[in-house]
Design an enzyme around this catalytic site. Structure first.
Site, PDB file in Angstrom:
ATOM      1  N   ASP A  28       1.006  -1.110   0.079  1.00  0.00           N
ATOM      2  CA  ASP A  28       0.071   0.183  -0.071  1.00  0.00           C
ATOM      3  C   ASP A  28       0.934   1.230  -0.164  1.00  0.00           C
ATOM      4  O   ASP A  28       1.457   1.239   0.821  1.00  0.00           O
ATOM      5  CB  ASP A  28      -0.820   0.083   1.220  1.00  0.00           C
ATOM      6  CG  ASP A  28      -1.255   0.617   1.158  1.00  0.00           C
ATOM      7  OD1 ASP A  28      -1.584   2.115   0.774  1.00  0.00           O
ATOM      8  OD2 ASP A  28      -2.829   0.628   1.869  1.00  0.00           O
ATOM      9  N   ILE A  29       0.326   2.230  -1.006  1.00  0.00           N
ATOM     10  CA  ILE A  29       1.741   3.000  -0.897  1.00  0.00           C
ATOM     11  C   ILE A  29       1.431   4.402   0.214  1.00  0.00           C
ATOM     12  O   ILE A  29       1.499   5.400  -0.181  1.00  0.00           O
ATOM     13  CB  ILE A  29       1.845   4.152  -2.144  1.00  0.00           C
ATOM     14  CG1 ILE A  29      -0.077   3.950  -2.891  1.00  0.00           C
ATOM     15  CG2 ILE A  29       2.484   2.927  -3.195  1.00  0.00           C
ATOM     16  CD1 ILE A  29       0.131   4.883  -4.032  1.00  0.00           C
ATOM     17  N   GLU A  87     -12.405   3.012  -0.970  1.00  0.00           N
ATOM     18  CA  GLU A  87     -11.730   4.335  -1.757  1.00  0.00           C
ATOM     19  C   GLU A  87     -11.578   3.848  -3.314  1.00  0.00           C
ATOM     20  O   GLU A  87     -11.326   5.040  -4.372  1.00  0.00           O
ATOM     21  CB  GLU A  87     -10.195   4.569  -1.175  1.00  0.00           C
ATOM     22  CG  GLU A  87     -10.609   5.314   0.029  1.00  0.00           C
ATOM     23  CD  GLU A  87      -8.830   5.592   0.232  1.00  0.00           C
ATOM     24  OE1 GLU A  87      -8.071   5.433   0.180  1.00  0.00           O
ATOM     25  OE2 GLU A  87      -8.655   6.331   1.663  1.00  0.00           O
ATOM     26  N   HIS A  92     -10.212  -5.474  -2.378  1.00  0.00           N
ATOM     27  CA  HIS A  92      -8.825  -5.264  -2.035  1.00  0.00           C
ATOM     28  C   HIS A  92      -9.193  -5.516  -1.023  1.00  0.00           C
ATOM     29  O   HIS A  92     -10.151  -5.197   0.252  1.00  0.00           O
ATOM     30  CB  HIS A  92      -8.241  -4.047  -2.786  1.00  0.00           C
ATOM     31  CG  HIS A  92      -9.085  -2.741  -1.722  1.00  0.00           C
ATOM     32  ND1 HIS A  92     -10.345  -2.373  -2.658  1.00  0.00           N
ATOM     33  CD2 HIS A  92      -8.603  -2.295  -1.079  1.00  0.00           C
ATOM     34  CE1 HIS A  92     -10.191  -1.137  -1.749  1.00  0.00           C
ATOM     35  NE2 HIS A  92      -9.354  -1.121  -0.924  1.00  0.00           N
ATOM     36  N   HIS A  94      -6.811  -5.327   2.890  1.00  0.00           N
ATOM     37  CA  HIS A  94      -5.294  -5.264   3.307  1.00  0.00           C
ATOM     38  C   HIS A  94      -4.841  -6.259   4.407  1.00  0.00           C
ATOM     39  O   HIS A  94      -5.807  -6.801   5.490  1.00  0.00           O
ATOM     40  CB  HIS A  94      -6.196  -3.836   4.678  1.00  0.00           C
ATOM     41  CG  HIS A  94      -6.313  -3.173   3.978  1.00  0.00           C
ATOM     42  ND1 HIS A  94      -5.400  -1.826   3.764  1.00  0.00           N
ATOM     43  CD2 HIS A  94      -7.446  -2.683   3.027  1.00  0.00           C
ATOM     44  CE1 HIS A  94      -6.757  -0.751   2.552  1.00  0.00           C
ATOM     45  NE2 HIS A  94      -7.250  -1.665   2.097  1.00  0.00           N
TER      46      HIS A  94
END
Length: 131
Positions: A28-29, A87, A92, A94
């Protein structure tokens, strides 16, 4: 096409951790913790519970060695799993190394890491990855 589909296709750079025919894992950026990794299906599906039934189990089996590698690279009490999906309209998951429940508070400020730091985190997780 979502930003995640562009990452999977290599149109947007990422810090890739692992992939197979169905899933892609990358850092994750905007991480909450060092080692915070996203896993996305390569098939573009908006919501987690709209993913095909057979893929849900495959997703967890794909995630398991990655979670183990994150925990080896970044010792912690647990690897937290979160599925929020607000978002980016692409399902997805995490994976976040945590010591307390507050470590998964997405309203907290995100870490600001350099390219070198991301590359170091990527290398640490990949070197601990065992299938």
């Amino acid at each position: 096409m979502t930003v995640f589909s562009k990452i999977i296709k290599g149109e947007i750079p990422s810090y890739r951790i692992a992939e197979n025919d169905s899933f892609y894992a990358f850092l994750d950026i905007s991480p909450l913790m060092k080692g915070h990794t996203l896993i996305v299906p390569k098939e573009e599906v908006d919501k987690f519970f709209d993913v095909r039934d057979d893929m849900l189990g495959e997703w967890l089996l794909f995630a398991k060695p990655i979670a183990d590698a994150i925990e080896k690279a970044f010792p912690c009490n647990r690897i937290g799993v979160s599925v929020i999906g607000l978002e980016v309209p692409h399902a997805h998951m995490h994976l976040i190394p945590i010591n307390t429940a507050d470590d998964m508070n997405f309203s907290r400020p995100k870490l600001k890491l350099s390219k070198g730091e991301f590359e170091e985190i990527q290398a640490q997780i990949i070197s601990a990855l065992v299938y």
